[in-house]
Write an enzyme that holds these catalytic residues in place. Sequence first.
Site, mmCIF file in Angstrom:
data_model
loop_
_atom_site.group_PDB
_atom_site.id
_atom_site.type_symbol
_atom_site.label_atom_id
_atom_site.label_comp_id
_atom_site.label_asym_id
_atom_site.label_seq_id
_atom_site.Cartn_x
_atom_site.Cartn_y
_atom_site.Cartn_z
ATOM 1 N N ARG A 94 -52.405 -32.366 22.780
ATOM 2 C CA ARG A 94 -53.216 -32.060 21.593
ATOM 3 C C ARG A 94 -54.279 -30.989 21.800
ATOM 4 O O ARG A 94 -54.441 -30.115 20.937
ATOM 5 C CB ARG A 94 -53.853 -33.339 21.032
ATOM 6 C CG ARG A 94 -52.848 -34.382 20.550
ATOM 7 C CD ARG A 94 -51.739 -33.796 19.731
ATOM 8 N NE ARG A 94 -50.911 -34.811 19.089
ATOM 9 C CZ ARG A 94 -49.687 -34.600 18.630
ATOM 10 N NH1 ARG A 94 -49.146 -33.410 18.740
ATOM 11 N NH2 ARG A 94 -49.005 -35.556 18.058
ATOM 12 N N ASP A 123 -54.834 -38.550 17.353
ATOM 13 C CA ASP A 123 -54.501 -37.125 17.401
ATOM 14 C C ASP A 123 -55.457 -36.272 16.570
ATOM 15 O O ASP A 123 -55.811 -35.165 16.957
ATOM 16 C CB ASP A 123 -53.052 -36.911 16.948
ATOM 17 C CG ASP A 123 -52.056 -37.447 17.973
ATOM 18 O OD1 ASP A 123 -52.400 -37.434 19.174
ATOM 19 O OD2 ASP A 123 -50.967 -37.890 17.583
ATOM 20 N N SER A 173 -41.467 -43.526 14.097
ATOM 21 C CA SER A 173 -42.360 -42.378 14.148
ATOM 22 C C SER A 173 -42.409 -41.924 15.601
ATOM 23 O O SER A 173 -42.819 -42.668 16.488
ATOM 24 C CB SER A 173 -43.744 -42.790 13.649
ATOM 25 O OG SER A 173 -44.687 -41.849 14.073
HETATM 26 N N1 ARG Z 1 -50.635 -43.617 20.895
HETATM 27 C C1 ARG Z 1 -50.311 -42.412 21.537
HETATM 28 C C2 ARG Z 1 -51.528 -41.530 21.664
HETATM 29 O O1 ARG Z 1 -52.495 -41.783 21.037
HETATM 30 C C3 ARG Z 1 -49.160 -41.700 20.887
HETATM 31 C C4 ARG Z 1 -49.443 -41.123 19.541
HETATM 32 C C5 ARG Z 1 -48.225 -40.588 18.943
HETATM 33 N N2 ARG Z 1 -48.581 -39.624 17.956
HETATM 34 C C6 ARG Z 1 -47.878 -39.430 16.873
HETATM 35 N N3 ARG Z 1 -48.269 -38.498 16.069
HETATM 36 N N4 ARG Z 1 -46.824 -40.153 16.562
HETATM 37 O O2 ARG Z 1 -51.567 -40.590 22.397
#
Ligand code: ARG
Length: 418
Positions: A94, A123, A173
Amino acid sequence: MHRTVALAFSGGLDTSVCVKWLQEKYDADVVTVTLDLGQRDDMREVERRSRQIGAINHYTIDAKDEFLRDYVWPGVAANALYEEKYPLSTALGRPLIGKKLVEVAEKEGADAVAHGCTGKGNDQVRIDVTVRAMNPSLQVIAPVREWNMSRDEEIAYAQKRGLPVKPSKSIYSVDQNIWGRSIESGPMENPGNEPPADAFEWTVAPEEAPDEPGYLEIEFREGVPARVNGRSMDPLKLVSYVNQLAGSHGVGRIDHIEDRLVGIKSREVYECPAASVIIEAHRDLEQLTLTRGELSFKAGVEKEWSWLVYSGLWMDPLRLALDSFVDTTQRRVSGKVRLKFYKGGMRVVGRSSANSLYRVELSTYTKASTFDQNSAVGFIELWGLQSRTAANVASRRAKGAHREHPERKQSPEIKQKS
Ligand code: ARG
């Protein structure tokens, strides 16, 4: 006021609707930005979709090498696992997405950047914080966080405007890059359900893994994976190779009840074959080459480092300060580690290093030992001095209290203390 927005674009439903929504709601020209972090999407197809929806420009940025060298390798050096489980695959990508968004925005004269993150996850924090730290004059727009549309409403919105949205083939997802694959939703939203077989793509089911064990030797140079099975490989090749091999033995599945930054507990399933294997091997090599003091202090640094990255504070100066410590330790973390894979399990079965602190002449039980056992006597005398003193004091007081009748006054010693 006319404006230009640089949007992080995956080509999926959310970010496709974002393009249209930014055009309609903000009257903005949209420039789309897609990073190739090894997520195995067809980048030409993504670009085609961007043009079809009406973005005025599109950037496909191959950031795999930068991602591995500047984000993933420091994570390996820090043995980075959030809550001791999650190798931060999504989290590490990110800040790099944020950085590239800023670069494109500056090049295109945009006054804002946008992304398709929801308001419930980590994110959004990671991208917003990075962008605002790098260029405080840029506004960050998060359409999905603002519009509050359900998935069905998004599809209706897209269809009404003739957007080329193919119905999603997956109930999950998913977010993926070269360091791992995150899988959420569907039946896994019930933490009691075993993840269904079709949730996995990078790893075979352990019960279907080969009956013969697999071996892998990784060579690290100053904490960085450099060779695999005796062959030098660039970072991308090396990680892809380990992903493939470990995945073929069912290694790298992670099932995690995770604490998100915003307070939500979520059930996250990951496939991170290379990350799991490389961190395990690296940790083992450190055990061979670093002192006990370094290892125990470093464990705290690793936890803090993982938390900073998980929680979106990649840009915090503390991360660089922690990196300095970690880098200093890594100068001696060179050597080879051999792992064995079998039906979803992995184990380190051998290691060697020119910097090894393991001295067989000290540890051996044979005649070859050079360790002077007599010096242990004086060592133990002093090592246990305070423990012995405390035990003596406690037992003297216990005896004194025992002699005392409960109705009698406290002994002078106790009075004096209280
Ligand atoms: N829980 C994980 C994280 O916070 C994965 C997040 C997955 N992101 C997504 N946009 N599906 O890093």
